[in-house]
Motif scaffolding. Structure first.
Motif, PDB file in Angstrom:
ATOM      1  N   MET A 654       0.837  -1.198   0.000  1.00 13.19           N
ATOM      2  CA  MET A 654       0.000   0.000   0.000  1.00 13.19           C
ATOM      3  C   MET A 654       0.876   1.254   0.000  1.00 13.19           C
ATOM      4  N   GLU A 655       0.466   2.227  -0.792  1.00 11.41           N
ATOM      5  CA  GLU A 655       1.242   3.471  -0.835  1.00 11.41           C
ATOM      6  C   GLU A 655       0.305   4.654  -0.654  1.00 11.41           C
ATOM      7  N   PHE A 656       0.812   5.684  -0.042  1.00  7.83           N
ATOM      8  CA  PHE A 656       0.084   6.947   0.022  1.00  7.83           C
ATOM      9  C   PHE A 656       0.763   7.901  -0.937  1.00  7.83           C
ATOM     10  N   SER A 657      -0.045   8.589  -1.736  1.00  9.17           N
ATOM     11  CA  SER A 657       0.597   9.609  -2.563  1.00  9.17           C
ATOM     12  C   SER A 657      -0.223  10.884  -2.588  1.00  9.17           C
ATOM     13  N   GLY A 658       0.522  11.984  -2.482  1.00  7.62           N
ATOM     14  CA  GLY A 658      -0.084  13.297  -2.571  1.00  7.62           C
ATOM     15  C   GLY A 658       0.374  13.944  -3.875  1.00  7.62           C
ATOM     16  N   TYR A 659      -0.121  15.128  -4.162  1.00 10.37           N
ATOM     17  CA  TYR A 659       0.278  15.811  -5.385  1.00 10.37           C
ATOM     18  C   TYR A 659       0.842  17.184  -5.050  1.00 10.37           C
ATOM     19  N   GLN A 660       1.865  17.560  -5.796  1.00  7.72           N
ATOM     20  CA  GLN A 660       2.434  18.895  -5.629  1.00  7.72           C
ATOM     21  C   GLN A 660       2.418  19.610  -6.961  1.00  7.72           C
ATOM     22  N   ASP A 661       2.132  20.912  -6.924  1.00  7.62           N
ATOM     23  CA  ASP A 661       2.179  21.665  -8.170  1.00  7.62           C
ATOM     24  C   ASP A 661       3.630  22.042  -8.464  1.00  7.62           C
ATOM     25  N   GLN A 662       3.817  22.811  -9.557  1.00 11.53           N
ATOM     26  CA  GLN A 662       5.189  23.049  -9.977  1.00 11.53           C
ATOM     27  C   GLN A 662       6.006  23.879  -8.974  1.00 11.53           C
ATOM     28  N   ALA A 663       5.286  24.632  -8.155  1.00 15.08           N
ATOM     29  CA  ALA A 663       5.993  25.404  -7.129  1.00 15.08           C
ATOM     30  C   ALA A 663       6.297  24.565  -5.895  1.00 15.08           C
ATOM     31  N   GLY A 664       5.828  23.330  -5.887  1.00 12.34           N
ATOM     32  CA  GLY A 664       6.098  22.455  -4.744  1.00 12.34           C
ATOM     33  C   GLY A 664       5.019  22.499  -3.679  1.00 12.34           C
ATOM     34  N   ALA A 665       3.922  23.221  -3.941  1.00 10.81           N
ATOM     35  CA  ALA A 665       2.841  23.308  -2.953  1.00 10.81           C
ATOM     36  C   ALA A 665       1.915  22.097  -3.097  1.00 10.81           C
ATOM     37  N   PHE A 706      -7.888   9.806   3.373  1.00 13.58           N
ATOM     38  CA  PHE A 706      -6.692  10.121   4.129  1.00 13.58           C
ATOM     39  C   PHE A 706      -6.223  11.535   3.826  1.00 13.58           C
ATOM     40  N   VAL A 707      -5.700  12.201   4.846  1.00 14.24           N
ATOM     41  CA  VAL A 707      -5.188  13.562   4.665  1.00 14.24           C
ATOM     42  C   VAL A 707      -3.806  13.655   5.299  1.00 14.24           C
ATOM     43  N   LEU A 708      -3.076  14.693   4.931  1.00 17.13           N
ATOM     44  CA  LEU A 708      -1.781  14.935   5.557  1.00 17.13           C
ATOM     45  C   LEU A 708      -2.026  15.368   7.008  1.00 17.13           C
ATOM     46  N   LYS A 709      -1.261  14.799   7.924  1.00 12.50           N
ATOM     47  CA  LYS A 709      -1.425  15.182   9.330  1.00 12.50           C
ATOM     48  C   LYS A 709      -1.198  16.678   9.499  1.00 12.50           C
ATOM     49  N   ALA A 710      -0.143  17.165   8.816  1.00 13.34           N
ATOM     50  CA  ALA A 710       0.243  18.564   8.977  1.00 13.34           C
ATOM     51  C   ALA A 710      -0.724  19.511   8.264  1.00 13.34           C
ATOM     52  N   ARG A 711      -1.359  19.024   7.211  1.00  9.80           N
ATOM     53  CA  ARG A 711      -2.259  19.885   6.417  1.00  9.80           C
ATOM     54  C   ARG A 711      -3.562  19.156   6.171  1.00  9.80           C
ATOM     55  N   PRO A 712      -4.468  19.113   7.155  1.00 17.79           N
ATOM     56  CA  PRO A 712      -5.661  18.253   7.046  1.00 17.79           C
ATOM     57  C   PRO A 712      -6.560  18.576   5.862  1.00 17.79           C
ATOM     58  N   GLU A 713      -6.373  19.722   5.222  1.00 21.92           N
ATOM     59  CA  GLU A 713      -7.225  20.031   4.080  1.00 21.92           C
ATOM     60  C   GLU A 713      -6.694  19.367   2.794  1.00 21.92           C
ATOM     61  N   ILE A 714      -5.489  18.804   2.874  1.00 22.52           N
ATOM     62  CA  ILE A 714      -4.895  18.162   1.703  1.00 22.52           C
ATOM     63  C   ILE A 714      -5.161  16.668   1.731  1.00 22.52           C
ATOM     64  N   ARG A 715      -5.970  16.211   0.816  1.00 23.77           N
ATOM     65  CA  ARG A 715      -6.260  14.779   0.735  1.00 23.77           C
ATOM     66  C   ARG A 715      -5.174  14.056  -0.044  1.00 23.77           C
ATOM     67  N   VAL A 716      -4.881  12.840   0.409  1.00 30.77           N
ATOM     68  CA  VAL A 716      -3.901  12.024  -0.331  1.00 30.77           C
ATOM     69  C   VAL A 716      -4.586  10.731  -0.771  1.00 30.77           C
ATOM     70  N   GLU A 717      -4.020  10.125  -1.799  1.00 32.69           N
ATOM     71  CA  GLU A 717      -4.579   8.870  -2.290  1.00 32.69           C
ATOM     72  C   GLU A 717      -3.908   7.708  -1.591  1.00 32.69           C
ATOM     73  N   SER A 718      -4.683   6.673  -1.276  1.00 32.06           N
ATOM     74  CA  SER A 718      -4.082   5.469  -0.723  1.00 32.06           C
ATOM     75  C   SER A 718      -4.481   4.309  -1.606  1.00 32.06           C
ATOM     76  N   ARG A 719      -3.477   3.605  -2.068  1.00 31.04           N
ATOM     77  CA  ARG A 719      -3.728   2.582  -3.081  1.00 31.04           C
ATOM     78  C   ARG A 719      -2.525   1.678  -3.203  1.00 31.04           C
ATOM     79  N   ALA A 720      -2.768   0.443  -3.611  1.00 29.13           N
ATOM     80  CA  ALA A 720      -1.666  -0.459  -3.939  1.00 29.13           C
ATOM     81  C   ALA A 720      -1.588  -0.549  -5.452  1.00 29.13           C
ATOM     82  N   TYR A 721      -0.375  -0.574  -5.973  1.00 29.30           N
ATOM     83  CA  TYR A 721      -0.197  -0.608  -7.417  1.00 29.30           C
ATOM     84  C   TYR A 721       0.353  -1.956  -7.853  1.00 29.30           C
TER      85      TYR A 721
END
Length: 954
Positions: A654-665, A706-721
């Motif tokens: 299982m992996e968690f992945s978030g997304y960042q824009d080009q500025a790294g946010a 799932f969300v980032l602990k530090a930024r609860p408004e940011i949702r992350v995906e949890s999935r196995a590939y």
RNA sequence: GGCCGAGUGGCGGAAUCGGUAGACGCACGGGACUUAAAAUCCCGUGGGCCGAUAGGCCCGUGCGGGUUCGAAUCCCGCCUCGGCUACCA
């Protein structure tokens, strides 16, 4: 004895089994036979993948269990060893494909043996063995010597093919007539040739007209190819699925692939000499109608008609135009001078596209008008004929009548090119579509309804109309009922070196050109081996097979003064896997592909386990060959694989992945979507975002996601590939065995979940089952003793009643789960057993022995070791499977839930056999229930003995 | 677009014919042992609430309806994810 050490225990027992040939299968079954087969692997250079042992462990468990139940078990393993990688490796390095293949096989064999599977290794074979492919070639000769008798619905020797009188005298005509009817035949078929890569590519390796690898241009050029007439067997391949114990979903997959459809063929008159406006001459048309009335519907269409296939003959009155595929032989004739240039250009462009591109649904419909017309036989109207690549030459007749009112594809096309749309089916109250729009020609309705605008047929229901008009057309000689299949004949040749050579010689004329006649190499002169001396160029300049460059003494043969050239195509990888299950039964036989007596005794395969990726092609091809062999008397069963089970894929962790824009946010996963190019983009900014792996410690669950602990408004995906090298999530069985042992790997793969399910890997899970094995070890073994010794708690005493109940319950449950191939729950029951007995200060030896036997199919090495320690000299592989006593499994007292209004309110403990009255009384006597019932009226009492008591009150 | 499959705790999963939801395992928390750690053993662990305790109540199997004394399970309508397939006339 020291602590549990899989490394020594496993090596010890693998050596024992090999030395004693513990799992050798007898030539003929002794008693009840069981043939359990794994889909043999392609031995790739990467070695075994954790997906392989999943199915292999399942079959191994079944085999070990059945041996203990007295079955005579056939359980072989081999290698599907032809394949392109070895040939590409040869081009790069000069190493011969055989050498590479053998090295890979050695590695695979080592890995499989390290897992302790109970294969009969004496039967090992590889499709690349010359002595094996000798018989693959032999079967090809059988296919070549067989024609399909449609009346008798079976394949028969070509010598029995009735020859039409008019050619009976002409020897060459007879040969060509026979060649037209063989199950193996030759055609010119287009291949995907990539000049840059110097190789011919499969359809799926071509994307957008470019090679998937490297992105070089690919051209489609015609080459002489061998085909196998699998379509002749389509009906039987479909019908016989009924008799098989396969998952319904897999059968359905095969049925869809075969794609049987029922409809009608209809001839549309085009005439030989159209008028200047491209329309057929009406006088000729009327003459043709009369001829057909008298002469009937011809088997093959004449030159003056365009034959189509349709599943909806009831929509004939709505056919407002026709379409032929760009490859249709009539295209040339149909194009009028004015349109010729455009038609030619269109066809050439279509020819360059691969099948895959042509069927790309995202793209708009294209096509050109030929300038010609055909006459709709139901109303005498001339309708235009178009060329468009949405019609496929390979299905039906390669031409269609287009009914835009009732076919979405035709509707799109008609809309785009302004063609007439005539509704002929009234949808009535059908929900999927607006009736008004359909009747106005503003939408296509593809369902069933009531006929309109169809002359005398108006008012008929779709099914009745179909039947009636098919009969009417047949009576007028204009059409007939017809069946069609999506299944195509099997393109059976490849332009590769590393494959089975065809046992075929091509006759040469005096100038050295092929005459088109072939000569089969007689069976007793097989095998035809590949040339030993062969140079591999990094790239070669033509799509011709590499064997064209074989040494002349291999390539050319002279027989009776006539010169021949060998066939230089080779067989596809599917060939060897079409019959390996037969050869396993008699792998050393040099007189026959399998001894009929042996075949009869062992076939069919009782259980076949493999990945669902082979649900269609491999299984269909193997069934096809088997049926031909059956028709020709080589095998005794109409189907090869009685029961089929598909194991589910094992994914990475299982992996968690978030997304960042080009500025790294960070960008919340809920704001990310996939653009048409397949890249993730931010919904608001339309900016491409980058997926970033996030550690499990950095996320938490919030609501549904799932969300980032530090930024609860940011949702992350949890999935196995899916495991892949590029993602870096591949689990290597060698490492797992080194760290945890083979028994732990086997046990974990079975404990993950149901065999058929897709499941994510978890190293912690492997560690968990390793812990279980250690507990089993400690339950039986004295760990502190230097010498092998039993745990002091293990004694030669009778079990207590409670212990006895646990033993019998466990045997019962594990046996039932095993019969259902529910391995995960069987393991859970053994864990419960172990948890229970670890708490017991006295552990009867008999109970420990029972558990060891139950565990042995799953974790055979540790089980053998414990069995020996419990005082047995021989392997436990043939010990009788433990029996249970039903009476001993029953509890004395049971807990029964008591519900009021269907809600759980209390639990009562009653004797196990309590009847309705006793249950009701006990429930009412329960203080809590009594309190809740006080002062209420009981409307109804539901008592299910052994299950529940429910009071309905007011 | 079509077909198939699946949605149950933090995770993998269990639950025979509609009858105690969460077996078993992982992870996590607490404790014992230890100088310490690992290993091991014991206890707890769906969410919320009341209660000093004992104990009790409510909610809960993707969502919305329905059938039933009783629904994870059956029916209807949706949603999401995964797999296969791709203009098959």
């Amino acid at each position: 004895m020291p602590r549990y050490n899989p490394a020594t225990v496993e090596a010890k027992w693998q050596r024992y089994w090999a030395e004693h040939r513990t799992f050798a299968a007898p030539r003929m079954p002794e008693g009840r036979k069981l043939y359990v087969l794994d889909m043999f692997p392609y031995p790739s250079g990467d070695g075994l993948h954790v997906g392989h042992p999943e199915g292999y462990t399942a079959t191994d468990i079944v085999c070990r269990y059945q041996r203990m139940r007295g079955a005579s078990v056939m359980h072989p393993m081999g290698w599907d060893a032809f394949g392109l990688p070895a040939e590409q490796h040869a081009k790069r390095t000069g190493t011969s494909p055989r050498e590479t293949t053998e090295k890979n096989i050695d590695n695979f064999r080592r890995q499989l043996q390290m897992l302790g599977f109970s294969y009969d290794w004496d039967r090992e074979l590889a499709t690349t063995d010359v002595e094996y492919f000798r018989w693959t070639q032999h079967i090809f000769l059988v296919l070549l010597d067989t024609w399909y008798d449609a009346d008798e619905q079976r394949g028969r020797p070509i010598a029995e093919l009735p020859i039409p009188e008019e050619i009976a005298e002409d020897e060459e005509a007879v040969r060509r007539y026979q060649d037209d009817h063989r199950l193996a035949y030759q055609i010119e078929a287009p291949v995907n040739w990539c000049p840059e890569l110097g190789t011919v590519l499969a359809n799926e390796e071509v994307v957008g007209g470019l090679s998937e690898r490297g992105g070089y241009p690919v051209v489609r050029i015609p080459l002489r190819q061998w085909m196998l007439r699998i379509t002749a067997y389509a009906d039987r391949l479909e019908k016989d699925l009924e008799s098989l114990a396969w998952a319904e979903s897999i059968k359905l997959l095969q049925r869809n692939w075969i794609g049987r459809s029922v409809g009608a063929e209809v001839d549309f008159f085009i005439g030989l000499t159209p008028d200047e406006d491209g329309k057929p001459d009406m006088k000729q048309y009327r003459g043709w109608l009369r001829d057909r009335e008298l002469g009937g519907y011809p088997r093959k269409p004449e030159e003056d008609v365009l034959r189509i296939y349709t599943t909806r003959p009831d929509t004939l009155f709505g056919a407002t135009y026709m379409v032929v595929a760009p490859e249709h032989p009539f295209v040339q004739r149909l194009m009028q001078p004015e349109q010729a240039a455009a038609v030619k250009a269109y066809c050439e462009k279509a020819a360059r596209k691969s099948d895959l591109d042509r069927t790309d649904l995202a793209k708009e419909k294209t096509g050109v008008f030929t300038g010609s017309y055909a006459i709709n036989p139901v109303n005498g109207e001339p309708i235009p004929i178009w060329v468009a690549d949405y019609v496929l030459i390979s299905y039906g007749t390669g031409a269609i009548m287009a009914v835009p009112g009732h076919d979405t594809r035709d509707y799109e096309f008609a809309e785009k090119f302004g063609l007439a749309i005539v509704p002929v089916v009234d949808p009535g109250g059908a929900e999927e579509v607006s009736r008004d729009q359909v009747l106005a020609g503003k939408a296509a309705f593809t369902g069933q309804g009531t006929a309109i605008n169809s002359g005398a047929y108006d008012g008929l229901a779709t099914d009745d109309f179909k039947q009636l008009i098919t009969d009417d057309l047949a009576a007028r000689g204009l059409g007939r009922a017809a069946v069609n299949y999506k299944l195509r004949d099997w393109l059976f040749s490849r332009q590769h070196f590393w494959g089975e050579p065809f046992p075929i010689l091509h006759e040469l004329d005096a100038e050295g050109n092929l005459t088109g006649l072939v000569r089969a190499i007689p069976p007793d002169e097989l095998p035809v081996d590949l040339p030993a001396e062969m140079k591999f160029d990094a790239s070669h300049a033509s799509p011709e097979p590499p064997l064209e460059a074989a040494p002349a003494d291999w390539l050319y043969v002279t027989i009776d003064g006539k010169r021949y050239k060998r066939e230089t195509n080779t067989m596809p990888q599917w060939a060897g896997s079409c019959w390996y299950y037969l050869r396993f039964l008699d792998p050393k036989n040099s007189d026959a592909l399998v001894d009929p007596e042996i075949e009869k005794a062992w076939m069919p395969v009782d259980l076949y386990v493999g990945g669902a990726e082979h649900a269609v092609l491999h299984l269909l091809y193997a069934r096809f060959w088997h049926k031909v062999l059956y028709d020709r008397g080589y095998v005794s069963t109409p189907e090869p694989f009685q029961r089929l089970v598909n194991q589910g894929m094992i994914l990475g962790e299982m992996e968690f992945s978030g997304y960042q824009d080009q500025a790294g946010a960070w960008v919340s996963a809920s704001d990310v979507k996939i653009n048409p190019a397949g890249q993730p983009i931010c919904r608001n900014a339309h900016e491409v975002v980058t997926p970033r792996k996030v550690q499990p410690g950095e996320v938490e669950k919030k609501g549904e996601s799932f969300v980032l602990k530090a930024r609860p408004e940011i949702r992350v995906e949890s999935r196995a590939y899916k495991m892949s090298k590029s993602r870096g999530n591949v689990v290597n069985p060698d490492e797992v065995v080194r760290e945890y042992g083979a028994d732990s790997l086997r046990l974990y793969e079975m404990f993950m979940g149901p065999l058929e399910a897709v499941k994510p890997w978890s190293m912690e899970g492997v560690n968990g089952v390793r812990g279980f094995l250690e507990r089993v070890w400690r339950m039986i073994v004295d760990e502190r003793s230097e010498q092998p010794a039993l745990n002091a708690a293990v004694r030669d005493v009778e079990p207590t009643e409670e212990q006895n109940r646990m033993v019998h319950k466990t045997i019962k449950a594990v046996t039932a789960d095993l019969d259902a191939m529910a391995f995960n729950t069987a393991i859970a029951r053994m864990m419960e057993f172990t948890n229970f007995f670890l708490k017991e200060d006295v552990r009867p030896r008999s109970a420990m022995e029972k558990l060891v036997l139950l565990l042995s199919p799953y974790a055979p090495h540790i089980a053998e070791e414990l069995w020996q320690l419990l005082g047995h000299e021989k392997t436990l592989a043939y010990e009788p499977w433990p029996e249970y006593d039903e009476a001993a499994t029953r509890d004395n007292m049971v807990e029964i839930p008591v519900q009021i209004q269907g809600k759980l309110r209390s639990r009562i403990v009653v004797p196990a056999g309590a009847d309705r009255a006793e249950l009701e009384q006990a429930a009412k006597a329960d203080p809590k229930v009594a309190e809740l019932l006080a002062g209420k009226q009981i409307v109804k009492t539901v008592v299910v003995p052994g299950r529940t008591v429910n009071f309905v009150i007011r």
